[in-house]
Every structure is written in C-alpha cells, then in structure tokens.
Write a protein that holds these residues in place. Structure first.
Motif, mmCIF file in Angstrom:
data_model
loop_
_atom_site.group_PDB
_atom_site.id
_atom_site.type_symbol
_atom_site.label_atom_id
_atom_site.label_comp_id
_atom_site.label_asym_id
_atom_site.label_seq_id
_atom_site.Cartn_x
_atom_site.Cartn_y
_atom_site.Cartn_z
ATOM 1 N N CYS A 57 22.590 -12.259 -70.793
ATOM 2 C CA CYS A 57 23.318 -12.767 -69.580
ATOM 3 C C CYS A 57 22.819 -12.147 -68.398
ATOM 4 O O CYS A 57 22.602 -10.722 -68.387
ATOM 5 C CB CYS A 57 24.897 -12.361 -69.697
ATOM 6 N N CYS A 60 26.094 -10.038 -66.806
ATOM 7 C CA CYS A 60 26.753 -8.891 -67.283
ATOM 8 C C CYS A 60 25.745 -7.842 -68.137
ATOM 9 O O CYS A 60 26.144 -7.046 -68.713
ATOM 10 C CB CYS A 60 28.009 -9.268 -68.182
ATOM 11 N N THR A 62 24.640 -8.649 -71.026
ATOM 12 C CA THR A 62 25.171 -8.667 -72.625
ATOM 13 C C THR A 62 24.150 -9.587 -73.205
ATOM 14 O O THR A 62 23.861 -10.661 -72.892
ATOM 15 C CB THR A 62 26.653 -9.117 -72.833
ATOM 16 N N ILE A 64 23.259 -12.509 -76.008
ATOM 17 C CA ILE A 64 24.033 -13.586 -76.038
ATOM 18 C C ILE A 64 23.493 -14.125 -77.576
ATOM 19 O O ILE A 64 22.227 -14.635 -77.477
ATOM 20 C CB ILE A 64 23.722 -14.659 -75.075
ATOM 21 N N HIS A 79 28.636 -18.791 -72.257
ATOM 22 C CA HIS A 79 28.886 -17.604 -71.981
ATOM 23 C C HIS A 79 29.468 -17.245 -70.488
ATOM 24 O O HIS A 79 30.509 -16.733 -70.231
ATOM 25 C CB HIS A 79 27.843 -16.813 -72.343
ATOM 26 N N ASP A 81 30.513 -19.423 -68.332
ATOM 27 C CA ASP A 81 31.728 -19.926 -67.977
ATOM 28 C C ASP A 81 32.935 -19.654 -68.503
ATOM 29 O O ASP A 81 33.849 -19.585 -68.181
ATOM 30 C CB ASP A 81 31.579 -21.550 -68.369
ATOM 31 N N LYS A 82 32.677 -19.054 -69.750
ATOM 32 C CA LYS A 82 33.915 -18.424 -70.528
ATOM 33 C C LYS A 82 34.170 -17.033 -70.997
ATOM 34 O O LYS A 82 35.039 -16.582 -70.386
ATOM 35 C CB LYS A 82 34.049 -19.076 -71.882
ATOM 36 N N ASP A 83 33.079 -16.352 -71.558
ATOM 37 C CA ASP A 83 33.260 -15.087 -71.998
ATOM 38 C C ASP A 83 32.826 -13.879 -71.148
ATOM 39 O O ASP A 83 32.946 -12.920 -71.430
ATOM 40 C CB ASP A 83 32.659 -15.041 -73.405
ATOM 41 N N CYS A 84 32.086 -14.275 -70.042
ATOM 42 C CA CYS A 84 31.391 -13.335 -69.213
ATOM 43 C C CYS A 84 32.325 -12.150 -68.672
ATOM 44 O O CYS A 84 33.270 -12.645 -68.050
ATOM 45 C CB CYS A 84 30.589 -13.942 -68.095
ATOM 46 N N LYS A 85 32.161 -11.000 -68.734
ATOM 47 C CA LYS A 85 32.831 -9.973 -68.325
ATOM 48 C C LYS A 85 32.427 -9.569 -66.874
ATOM 49 O O LYS A 85 32.650 -8.273 -66.419
ATOM 50 C CB LYS A 85 32.916 -8.521 -68.994
#
Length: 144
Positions: A57, A60, A62, A64, A79, A81-85
């Motif tokens: 990503c 962040c 991370t 994927i 990712h 759109d939904k899970d990114c920190k």
C-alpha cells in the motif's frame, strides 16, 4: 580441452554454451549460463511457483495479499477504500510541544526538560537554575 569435467552446458536449446560458473534455476532446477538464468530468458515453465510479487500500500506501507487471478491494482485500491490505516493528520502532529515556562521565552522543545528544584519545564537555553531565576528551594543554587 585440458579439463573437460569442469563447467556445464547451458540448458537453453539455442545456447548450449559451456559455462564454468553455471547457475541453477531455483524454479525448474535446470542449469543455465548468466545470459539465460532469468525466468523470462529461458521461458521457465515453473516460474509461477517462485516469481511472486506482493504489492505494498503506498499510503500505509502494508503488504497486501493478492489471490491468484486477481489484479493487484484492484486489490490495493479496495484496501485503500476499506482497510487502510493511513492517517494524514498523524504526519502533521506537532513535535515541539514542551513550552518553556520562563517569562518572555517562546521556545518549545521536543523533550521535556524539568528543573529538579522548582519542577518547571524549560527550554535547553533556560534549563539550569541560574538561567531561569529558580525560586524552587532554599538550598544553594550552585555547589561552588
């Protein structure tokens, strides 16, 4: 040829070069010269087992996971759109938050510098009791 047992021939059909430092493909196990060791150069049929890339990503950092058959760009987009920190406010947090309590001084420090005698928080310039006119205790300010 003086030493015919040294080296091996490249497994690429069009090459067959005698190489004294042959390289073994970690996917198919065949031996190749330096010009044909890459998966694409010898059209490796087992490259799919080893040639795996994991997208990261960009926000962040991370990794994927991408399932076989999925498009990495679509998975990374989902990712984000939904899970990114990722927190853009986190990058703009103030570092210098410890303000000097000496009257007239507006300096701020990253690390809190506390006077042992009066307990006040000061900048590096005013950290010593003599520099901020310390009135904390009745003990002598300097040991000299």
């Amino acid at each position: 040829m003086e030493l015919p047992w040294l080296g091996e021939h490249c497994s690429e059909r069009s090459c067959k070069q005698l190489d004294f430092l042959p390289l073994k493909c970690d996917a198919c196990g065949e031996v190749f010269c330096k010009d044909h060791i890459r998966y694409d150069d010898h059209k490796c049929s087992s490259a799919y087992k080893k040639n795996v890339q994991v997208p990261v990503c960009p926000l962040c950092n991370t990794p994927i996971p991408v399932q076989k058959g999925e498009i990495p760009d679509v998975v990374v987009g989902a990712h984000i759109d939904k899970d990114c920190k990722y927190n853009p406010a986190q990058q703009r947090q103030k570092i210098f938050t410890n303000k000097c309590t000496k009257p007239g001084c507006k300096r701020k420090e990253m690390v809190k510098v506390v006077c042992e005698q009066c307990g006040g928080s000061f900048c590096i310039k005013h950290r010593h009791p003599l520099d901020h006119d310390c009135k904390g205790s009745s003990q002598p300010i300097s040991k000299a």
